[in-house]
Design an enzyme around this catalytic site. Structure first.
Site, short mmCIF file in Angstrom:
data_model
loop_
_atom_site.label_atom_id
_atom_site.label_comp_id
_atom_site.label_asym_id
_atom_site.label_seq_id
_atom_site.Cartn_x
_atom_site.Cartn_y
_atom_site.Cartn_z
N SER A 239 -6.83 7.50 7.98
CA SER A 239 -6.87 6.17 7.38
C SER A 239 -5.70 5.38 7.94
CB SER A 239 -6.76 6.26 5.87
OG SER A 239 -5.44 6.64 5.53
N LYS A 240 -5.64 4.12 7.57
CA LYS A 240 -4.55 3.25 8.06
C LYS A 240 -3.18 3.85 7.76
CE LYS A 240 -5.83 -1.39 8.87
NZ LYS A 240 -6.59 -2.39 8.22
N ARG A 241 -3.11 4.47 6.60
CA ARG A 241 -1.86 5.08 6.16
C ARG A 241 -1.37 6.13 7.17
NH1 ARG A 241 -1.83 9.48 2.97
NH2 ARG A 241 -4.08 9.30 2.85
#
Ligand code: GLU
Length: 464
Positions: A239-241
């Site tokens: 994910s972006k994280r």
């Protein structure tokens, strides 16, 4: 048919080019380049509403940065719409497809009925007599088999069996005459002579549907290789994280493309225990058989280590190109001509001890900065009165030095000895004077790069 390998990267320009897409491109590139094959680029822009020119530009830029060159021109999928429609009509003529006149409302009503939960819409037009066809808009649907199974022989996943009752009569041509992605991808891969389709395993079920089109048209099915996704360091979906950001952000963070290529190749593919390798080795070694079945995990520490090893072996001109690309991507001021030539002289002494480009530039800071040298607080602590006196003596001693390493070491050594000090104690004020920093490359390396005149001027600026 020639047995030349033809691979392709076929991104949809609907968002940024993320690390998974970049790896897919890399695998296809390596496979083709290692076998004298062709690597083609097709932008799958059939979805006109979601496709943007910015996303296409980001894809092209990302590939250029990674050094993944493609053969021929970029192919726009949307430009082939007439050809896709032609194939849909051929399937219609051969009886592998049919015109479906069901309206959106009829399909929606079917789906909303709880009794039909989980079932696919059974078009009443599948076996209808053409004589009964109304004069109304229609879509062309593929006549998928109702019974039995479709088996995909996948080079990574092995034999994958999909029950045909899971495959709907997919739409190939919409009522406005435009093709769907599912049709277009097959027609394009066939027309472009693609022999190997290497892509993310989120397309595995699509492959079963696409096989039906190959069969209907009597075309050779390419070798499919569906590669597992990339997961974050915690094993969860990226994910972006985790860093599921656009490739250009990796460039802006200062990862060198050489290291990125090496690391991405290792992400889900292995050649024994080899972690660090050159492009030539990767091209020679890369094979679909080395692709792992399990998802790969992104490991930034490993990425950095690999990058560092590549910086150490990359020649200066190439490093300069990487640095200029990084500065532009990070929206930092570009290098002037004098800075570029200073860097070319400095890189040999700093490239072996940095992992990323910002770190490399930090180590080269002394050669990029100009008098008056701005001195960091930590470095300024080394400039007390005694140290300034020592700098003064050093300036005097170095005026007569031959600018060779031996001479410099001897001159600095003598001054240190005269004060009963170790070399480290003398080096600290020198670092402050020469670079304005407490942590720098060796003072001798710096003096050799800076030359006599500049070195003496910098030492003198801080001398008592
Ligand atoms: N355009 C598809 C995507 O970006 C890929 C299709 C393919 O590789 O066959 O997910």
């Amino acid at each position: 048919m020639s047995d030349q390998i033809v691979t392709r990267f076929a991104p949809s320009p609907t968002g940024y080019l993320h690390i998974g897409g970049a790896r897919t491109a890399l695998f296809n590139w390596l496979y083709a380049r290692g076998r004298g094959g062709k690597f083609l680029l097709r932008i799958e822009d059939t979805d006109r509403e979601r496709s943007t020119p910015e996303a296409t530009a980001a894809i092209l830029q990302g590939l250029e940065w990674l050094g993944l060159d493609y053969d021929g021109d970029v192919v726009s999928q949307a430009a082939g719409a007439a050809r896709h429609a032609e194939v849909a009509h051929q399937m219609l003529e051969k009886g592998h497809a049919y015109k479906c006149f069901s309206t959106q409302e009829e399909i929606a009503a079917f789906r909303e009925d709880p009794a039909n939960k989980g079932q696919m819409f059974p078009s009443p037009w599948r076996d209808a007599d053409p004589a009964t066809h109304p004069d109304a808009p229609y879509v062309i649907r593929l006549k998928a088999p109702r019974e039995g199974t479709t088996v995909i022989t996948d080079a990574v996943q092995g034999e994958v069996t999909i029950r045909n009752d899971q495959l709907d009569d997919m739409i190939c041509l919409r009522s406005d005459g435009t093709p769907t992605y599912m049709l277009a991808v097959v027609v394009d891969d066939h027309d472009m002579g693609v022999t190997h389709v290497i892509r993310g395993d989120d397309h595995l079920v699509n492959a079963a549907r696409q096989m039906l089109v190959y069969r209907a048209m009597g075309w050779d099915v390419p070798t499919f290789a569906h590669i597992p996704l990339i997961h974050g360091p915690d094993g969860k979906k990226l994910s972006k994280r985790h860093g599921a950001v656009g490739l250009e952000q990796y460039q802006a963070m200062g990862y060198p493309a050489t290291g990125m290529r090496n690391y991405l190749a290792r992400l889900g593919w292995s050649h024994g225990d080899d972690e660090f390798f050159t492009d030539d080795q990767a091209k020679e070694w890369f094979d679909i058989t080395g692709i792992n079945k399990a998802p790969a995990r992104l490991d930034f520490k490993k990425l950095e280590n690999i990058c560092g090893q590549h910086l150490a072996i990359t020649d200066e001109a190439e490093l300069l190109r990487e640095i200029e690309g990084y500065l532009a991507a990070a929206e930092k001021p570009p290098l002037g001509d004098a800075q570029k030539s200073a860097l070319m002289r400095t890189l040999p002494i700093v490239k072996g001890s940095a992992k990323m480009l910002p770190q490399l530039l930090e180590k080269a800071h002394f050669s990029l900065t100009q008098r008056p040298i701005e001195i960091e607080e930590k470095a300024a602590k080394a400039l007390d009165d005694v140290s300034r006196g020592i700098l003064s003596e050093l300036t005097f001693a170095l005026q007569r030095a031959n600018w060779s390493r031996e001479d410099l070491e001897a001159a600095v050594g003598q001054v240190a000895e005269a004060h009963g000090l170790g070399l480290g104690k003398v080096a600290a004020p020198m670092r402050a004077a020469l670079a304005g920093r407490a942590a720098t490359p060796s003072v001798f390396d710096m003096m050799l790069v800076l030359g006599q005149e500049e070195t003496l001027a910098r030492l003198d600026d801080q001398a008592a």
